[in-house]
Design a protein around this motif. Structure first.
Motif, mmCIF file in Angstrom:
data_model
loop_
_atom_site.group_PDB
_atom_site.id
_atom_site.type_symbol
_atom_site.label_atom_id
_atom_site.label_comp_id
_atom_site.label_asym_id
_atom_site.label_seq_id
_atom_site.Cartn_x
_atom_site.Cartn_y
_atom_site.Cartn_z
ATOM 1 N N ALA A 120 0.811 -1.220 0.000
ATOM 2 C CA ALA A 120 0.000 0.000 0.000
ATOM 3 C C ALA A 120 0.843 1.269 0.000
ATOM 4 N N GLY A 121 2.163 1.121 0.092
ATOM 5 C CA GLY A 121 3.048 2.281 0.126
ATOM 6 C C GLY A 121 3.202 2.908 1.488
ATOM 7 N N ASP A 122 2.733 2.207 2.535
ATOM 8 C CA ASP A 122 2.779 2.755 3.888
ATOM 9 C C ASP A 122 4.055 2.389 4.643
ATOM 10 N N LEU A 123 4.865 1.517 4.095
ATOM 11 C CA LEU A 123 6.134 1.157 4.723
ATOM 12 C C LEU A 123 7.194 1.064 3.654
ATOM 13 N N ARG A 124 8.176 1.922 3.762
ATOM 14 C CA ARG A 124 9.331 1.862 2.866
ATOM 15 C C ARG A 124 10.568 2.220 3.675
ATOM 16 N N PRO A 125 11.705 1.614 3.366
ATOM 17 C CA PRO A 125 12.893 1.833 4.192
ATOM 18 C C PRO A 125 13.488 3.215 3.992
ATOM 19 N N VAL A 126 14.271 3.625 4.968
ATOM 20 C CA VAL A 126 15.037 4.869 4.863
ATOM 21 C C VAL A 126 16.364 4.531 4.188
ATOM 22 N N ILE A 127 16.646 5.164 3.057
ATOM 23 C CA ILE A 127 17.880 4.920 2.293
ATOM 24 C C ILE A 127 18.829 6.084 2.511
ATOM 25 N N ASP A 128 20.058 5.779 2.901
ATOM 26 C CA ASP A 128 21.069 6.825 3.088
ATOM 27 C C ASP A 128 21.782 7.113 1.772
ATOM 28 N N ARG A 129 22.495 6.109 1.238
ATOM 29 C CA ARG A 129 23.240 6.295 -0.013
ATOM 30 C C ARG A 129 23.276 4.980 -0.779
ATOM 31 N N THR A 130 23.481 5.089 -2.087
ATOM 32 C CA THR A 130 23.716 3.912 -2.917
ATOM 33 C C THR A 130 25.114 4.004 -3.522
ATOM 34 N N PHE A 131 25.710 2.836 -3.740
ATOM 35 C CA PHE A 131 27.025 2.724 -4.365
ATOM 36 C C PHE A 131 26.987 1.597 -5.384
ATOM 37 N N PRO A 132 27.689 1.729 -6.514
ATOM 38 C CA PRO A 132 27.805 0.583 -7.411
ATOM 39 C C PRO A 132 28.631 -0.514 -6.759
ATOM 40 N N LEU A 133 28.427 -1.751 -7.217
ATOM 41 C CA LEU A 133 29.121 -2.892 -6.627
ATOM 42 C C LEU A 133 30.631 -2.689 -6.602
ATOM 43 N N ALA A 134 31.170 -2.065 -7.631
ATOM 44 C CA ALA A 134 32.619 -1.852 -7.701
ATOM 45 C C ALA A 134 33.123 -0.950 -6.585
ATOM 46 N N GLN A 135 32.214 -0.195 -5.951
ATOM 47 C CA GLN A 135 32.600 0.693 -4.855
ATOM 48 C C GLN A 135 32.136 0.149 -3.500
ATOM 49 N N ALA A 136 32.141 -1.164 -3.378
ATOM 50 C CA ALA A 136 31.729 -1.784 -2.111
ATOM 51 C C ALA A 136 32.581 -1.297 -0.948
ATOM 52 N N ALA A 137 33.859 -1.036 -1.201
ATOM 53 C CA ALA A 137 34.725 -0.536 -0.133
ATOM 54 C C ALA A 137 34.210 0.793 0.407
ATOM 55 N N ASP A 138 33.786 1.687 -0.487
ATOM 56 C CA ASP A 138 33.252 2.976 -0.044
ATOM 57 C C ASP A 138 31.926 2.808 0.684
ATOM 58 N N ALA A 139 31.131 1.825 0.266
ATOM 59 C CA ALA A 139 29.871 1.549 0.959
ATOM 60 C C ALA A 139 30.131 1.112 2.396
ATOM 61 N N HIS A 140 31.140 0.261 2.595
ATOM 62 C CA HIS A 140 31.487 -0.159 3.950
ATOM 63 C C HIS A 140 32.014 1.020 4.760
ATOM 64 N N ARG A 141 32.810 1.862 4.129
ATOM 65 C CA ARG A 141 33.318 3.041 4.845
ATOM 66 C C ARG A 141 32.162 3.945 5.275
ATOM 67 N N ASN A 142 31.149 4.047 4.440
ATOM 68 C CA ASN A 142 29.992 4.883 4.782
ATOM 69 C C ASN A 142 29.300 4.365 6.036
ATOM 70 N N VAL A 143 29.124 3.037 6.131
ATOM 71 C CA VAL A 143 28.491 2.467 7.310
ATOM 72 C C VAL A 143 29.393 2.593 8.527
ATOM 73 N N GLU A 144 30.676 2.327 8.347
ATOM 74 C CA GLU A 144 31.610 2.395 9.479
ATOM 75 C C GLU A 144 31.767 3.806 10.017
ATOM 76 N N SER A 145 31.534 4.808 9.184
ATOM 77 C CA SER A 145 31.688 6.197 9.624
ATOM 78 C C SER A 145 30.667 6.568 10.692
ATOM 79 N N GLY A 146 29.543 5.863 10.695
ATOM 80 C CA GLY A 146 28.478 6.189 11.637
ATOM 81 C C GLY A 146 27.687 7.423 11.264
ATOM 82 N N ALA A 147 28.000 8.022 10.126
ATOM 83 C CA ALA A 147 27.311 9.251 9.730
ATOM 84 C C ALA A 147 26.019 8.986 8.977
ATOM 85 N N HIS A 148 25.782 7.742 8.597
ATOM 86 C CA HIS A 148 24.621 7.422 7.770
ATOM 87 C C HIS A 148 23.333 7.449 8.597
#
Length: 333
Positions: free
Chosen positions: A296-324
């Motif tokens: 019904a569109g009443d529940l959708r997740p909160v998205i911080d950022r997206t990264f392409p698969l090739a930038q998985a390292a940057d995606a992990h850094r984003n989570v580890e930073s705690g800023a997300h």
């Protein structure tokens, strides 16, 4: 599978280490076993257990691929024996024990949920791990009831934001802790009833004030360590303490007499290593009780950022930073 490629790009680190070990490599496209499906991955969520696996602290369950990733969304492109034929060609999201950081991944058919029109594939890729974790612990294990108050640490994390959103849908009063005024403000925007800045406030004292000394019915704790004894001070009589992570350490000293005198309940769980039947049970429960809100569109997740698969390292850094705030997502574009 004759028309599918033989190989794919995946993130499968050869050894533990920092984010720099997350480099794309070529791996064979997996084949679905009995009651499994093969999914062409469009999006995969990034979760802290995957960071722990990368660091060598959380090995995958026996028999599970070493390719990282525990949740994904995409198109079903092949079926294992016994899988529902109607799944072929459909878009699904799924909880998996590993393998999501890849162009193709296998998932148990019973752990798949259909992606409704109200949800993008990127949003769907952010749902399974947090949704099954929060539902399984707060509602299934914790028996949350409408009108109760829930304290959640890490209120702007993927788990925390999902707890806020589910709490709103099921009439829970959700109080969160978060680090800093900006994060507290975001938690309130998402729907938290109150947000406590743990960097500037004593959350035990704040809970006492907010509840008029009664305490909360439930605590969902991802911190562990010395937080556990403080969490118990926040609980009302007969309150439930649910541990799902141990970011401040796996050991805690608690006042047993307080547990006895106030009849407190201490429990917890890890989901990844649970048997497939339990995960299927949770998935079916969510399909019946939660997925109508998603459709019904009443529940959708909160998205911080997206990264392409090739930038998985940057995606992990984003989570580890705690800023997300919310989920970090890998895409296969």
């Amino acid at each position: 599978m004759a028309d599918l490629p033989k190989s794919m790009i995946a993130v499968d680190p050869a050894e533990p280490g920092g984010p720099e070990v997350l480099v794309p490599v070529e791996r064979p496209v997996p084949r679905p076993g009995p009651a499994e499906v093969l999914i062409r991955v469009a999006a995969a969520g990034v979760n802290r257990p995957e960071i722990m696996q990368r660091e060598g602290k959380y090995p995958p369950p026996p028999g599970t691929t070493s390719i990282l990733g525990m949740e994904l969304a995409g198109e079903v492109v092949a079926l294992g024996e016994g899988a529902d034929p109607s799944l072929l060609g459909s878009n699904v999201c799924a909880l998996v024990a590993g393998g999501a950081y890849a162009e193709y991944a296998v998932a148990p058919a019973a752990q798949c949920l259909p992606v409704p029109e109200a949800l993008s594939l990127i949003e769907a890729g952010a749902m399974p791990e947090t949704l099954l974790t929060v539902w399984g612990n707060v509602f299934h294990r914790g028996h949350a009831q409408a009108g109760e108050t829930l304290l959640v640490h890490g209120g702007t994390s993927g788990i925390g934001t999902m707890a806020i959103l589910l709490g709103k849908l099921f009439d829970l009063k959700v109080i969160v802790t978060a680090g800093g005024a900006d994060k507290c403000a975001r938690a309130l925007e998402i729907g938290a009833a109150h947000a406590i800045d743990y960097k500037a406030q004593d959350f035990v004292a704040e809970i006492e004030a907010l509840t008029g000394g009664k305490g909360v019915e439930m605590v969902l704790d991802m911190v562990g360590g010395d937080y556990v004894a403080r969490n118990l001070q926040c609980l009302a009589d007969e309150g439930r303490h649910i541990s799902i992570a141990v970011q401040r350490g796996p050991d805690a000293t608690i006042p047993i007499w307080q547990v006895m005198r106030r009849r407190l309940h201490l429990t917890g769980s890890t989901l990844r290593a649970r048997e497939a039947a339990y995960k299927a049970l949770l998935t079916a429960e969510i399909a019946a009780k939660v997925w109508p809100y998603v459709a019904a569109g009443d529940l959708r997740p909160v998205i911080d950022r997206t990264f392409p698969l090739a930038q998985a390292a940057d995606a992990h850094r984003n989570v580890e930073s705690g800023a997300h705030v919310g989920k970090t997502i890998l895409t296969m574009d």
